[in-house]
Enzyme design. Sequence first.
Site, PDB file in Angstrom:
ATOM      1  N   CYS A  26      -2.797   4.922   5.976  1.00  0.00           N
ATOM      2  CA  CYS A  26      -3.160   6.177   5.309  1.00  0.00           C
ATOM      3  C   CYS A  26      -2.841   7.339   6.255  1.00  0.00           C
ATOM      4  O   CYS A  26      -3.262   7.318   7.411  1.00  0.00           O
ATOM      5  CB  CYS A  26      -4.653   6.162   4.988  1.00  0.00           C
ATOM      6  SG  CYS A  26      -5.278   7.744   4.397  1.00  0.00           S
ATOM      7  N   CYS A  57       2.599   2.619  -6.834  1.00  0.00           N
ATOM      8  CA  CYS A  57       3.631   3.636  -6.687  1.00  0.00           C
ATOM      9  C   CYS A  57       3.067   4.713  -5.768  1.00  0.00           C
ATOM     10  O   CYS A  57       2.203   5.482  -6.174  1.00  0.00           O
ATOM     11  CB  CYS A  57       3.949   4.187  -8.082  1.00  0.00           C
ATOM     12  SG  CYS A  57       5.321   5.315  -8.096  1.00  0.00           S
ATOM     13  N   CYS A  63     -11.133   7.486   3.416  1.00  0.00           N
ATOM     14  CA  CYS A  63     -11.205   8.955   3.427  1.00  0.00           C
ATOM     15  C   CYS A  63     -11.074   9.554   2.026  1.00  0.00           C
ATOM     16  O   CYS A  63     -11.211  10.761   1.859  1.00  0.00           O
ATOM     17  CB  CYS A  63     -10.151   9.553   4.352  1.00  0.00           C
ATOM     18  SG  CYS A  63      -8.462   9.424   3.721  1.00  0.00           S
ATOM     19  N   CYS A  94      -6.443   9.128   7.360  1.00  0.00           N
ATOM     20  CA  CYS A  94      -7.431   8.574   8.303  1.00  0.00           C
ATOM     21  C   CYS A  94      -6.902   7.376   9.079  1.00  0.00           C
ATOM     22  O   CYS A  94      -7.625   6.789   9.867  1.00  0.00           O
ATOM     23  CB  CYS A  94      -8.710   8.196   7.567  1.00  0.00           C
ATOM     24  SG  CYS A  94      -8.539   6.719   6.541  1.00  0.00           S
ATOM     25  N   CYS A 136      -7.270   6.040  -0.761  1.00  0.00           N
ATOM     26  CA  CYS A 136      -7.750   5.339   0.426  1.00  0.00           C
ATOM     27  C   CYS A 136      -9.255   5.120   0.291  1.00  0.00           C
ATOM     28  O   CYS A 136      -9.990   6.055  -0.026  1.00  0.00           O
ATOM     29  CB  CYS A 136      -7.429   6.191   1.657  1.00  0.00           C
ATOM     30  SG  CYS A 136      -8.222   5.617   3.158  1.00  0.00           S
TER      31      CYS A 136
HETATM   32 ZN   LIG Z   1      -7.576   7.366   4.456  1.00  0.00          ZN
END
Ligand SMILES: [Zn+2]
Length: 164
Positions: free
Chosen positions: A82, A153, A133, A85, A130
């Site tokens: 991610c 996607c 976060c 984070c 995510c």
């Molecule tokens: Zn994250």
Amino acid sequence: MNQFLSRRTFILIPMMSILKIILKPMQVFASSLASREEWNLSKDEWKSRLSPESYYILREEGTERAFSSKLNNEKRKGVFHCAGCDLPLFLSDKKYDSGTGWPSFWDSIKGSVETKMDFKLIVPRTEYHCSRCGGHQGHVFNDGPLPTGKRYCNNGLALRFVPS
Ligand SMILES: [Zn+2]
């Protein structure tokens, strides 16, 4: 910190957690809340951490232009994290070329993403973000390859690739 402000924050955080539990089945959030309190950053804090382009994707549920991310053609072995984070979200061996112009995966790392319904294009789509976060990553569809049949996607701007 201002006493009034800290008291308000003190009340607000548990209230938001309760709301999140109540509203979760409705799945109507415009942007997703972080599951971990240390990742409940303010807009300004996010803006200082991210590029304007990544901020638009991760925090405002934007979509990058198709074929604009170099991660679309990334074929090395590694892990996609991610960009908000740094939580690992996808492994390179689950990546495939969907032909859509966005990095696509047929599976995510267990527990790394959460989904909600999104009606932005009127037709309901499954948004995913995510799990740590709350940063928006992309949409998941049911036209992917076996064994899952899923197509995650993903916006390349929402990811950071770490080759292994
Ligand atoms: Zn994250």
